[in-house]
Design a protein around this motif. Structure first.
Motif, PDB file in Angstrom:
ATOM      1  N   ASN A   2       0.831  -1.196   0.000  1.00 26.45           N
ATOM      2  CA  ASN A   2       0.000   0.000   0.000  1.00 26.45           C
ATOM      3  C   ASN A   2       0.872   1.255   0.000  1.00 26.45           C
ATOM      4  OD1 ASN A   2       0.655   0.776   2.658  1.00 26.45           O
ATOM      5  ND2 ASN A   2      -1.027  -0.399   3.504  1.00 26.45           N
ATOM      6  N   SER A   4       1.031   3.908   1.972  1.00 28.13           N
ATOM      7  CA  SER A   4       1.645   4.384   3.215  1.00 28.13           C
ATOM      8  C   SER A   4       2.921   3.605   3.527  1.00 28.13           C
ATOM      9  CB  SER A   4       0.669   4.301   4.383  1.00 28.13           C
ATOM     10  OG  SER A   4       0.320   2.967   4.667  1.00 28.13           O
ATOM     11  N   ASP A  38      -1.567   6.952   6.277  1.00 33.07           N
ATOM     12  CA  ASP A  38      -2.598   6.418   5.379  1.00 33.07           C
ATOM     13  C   ASP A  38      -3.897   7.218   5.461  1.00 33.07           C
ATOM     14  OD1 ASP A  38      -3.107   4.681   3.297  1.00 33.07           O
ATOM     15  OD2 ASP A  38      -3.931   3.117   4.580  1.00 33.07           O
ATOM     16  N   HIS A  41      -3.363   9.624   0.223  1.00 34.30           N
ATOM     17  CA  HIS A  41      -2.557   8.750  -0.621  1.00 34.30           C
ATOM     18  C   HIS A  41      -1.715   9.579  -1.579  1.00 34.30           C
ATOM     19  CE1 HIS A  41      -4.718   4.908   0.338  1.00 34.30           C
ATOM     20  NE2 HIS A  41      -5.461   5.833   0.929  1.00 34.30           N
TER      21      HIS A  41
END
Length: 70
Positions: A2, A4, A38, A41
């Motif tokens: 992802n 983050s 998070d 983004h």
């Protein structure tokens, strides 16, 4: 991975803390903080550019180190 985790991994790969990373890349501190938490983004192109720049800079630094040994 992802976004983050990716941004944090990129930052940590430089050995910089968040403030140093932000100052070096001229990205607002709060922006990077929000990316790492998070809450927001980072655009995919920003991640790719950061990754490319970090990788390229490491190569430049390694070559510069090799030249000083001669």
């Amino acid at each position: 991975m992802n976004h983050s985790k990716k941004i944090k991994e990129l930052r940590e790969s430089t050995g910089m803390n968040r403030r140093e990373f932000c100052d070096y890349f001229q990205i607002p501190y709060r922006t990077v903080t929000e990316w790492e938490r998070d809450n927001r983004h980072a655009p995919e192109y920003v991640l790719r550019l950061l990754e490319y720049y970090i990788r390229t800079e490491k190569l430049v630094n390694e070559k510069a180190g090799d030249n000083t040994d001669e």
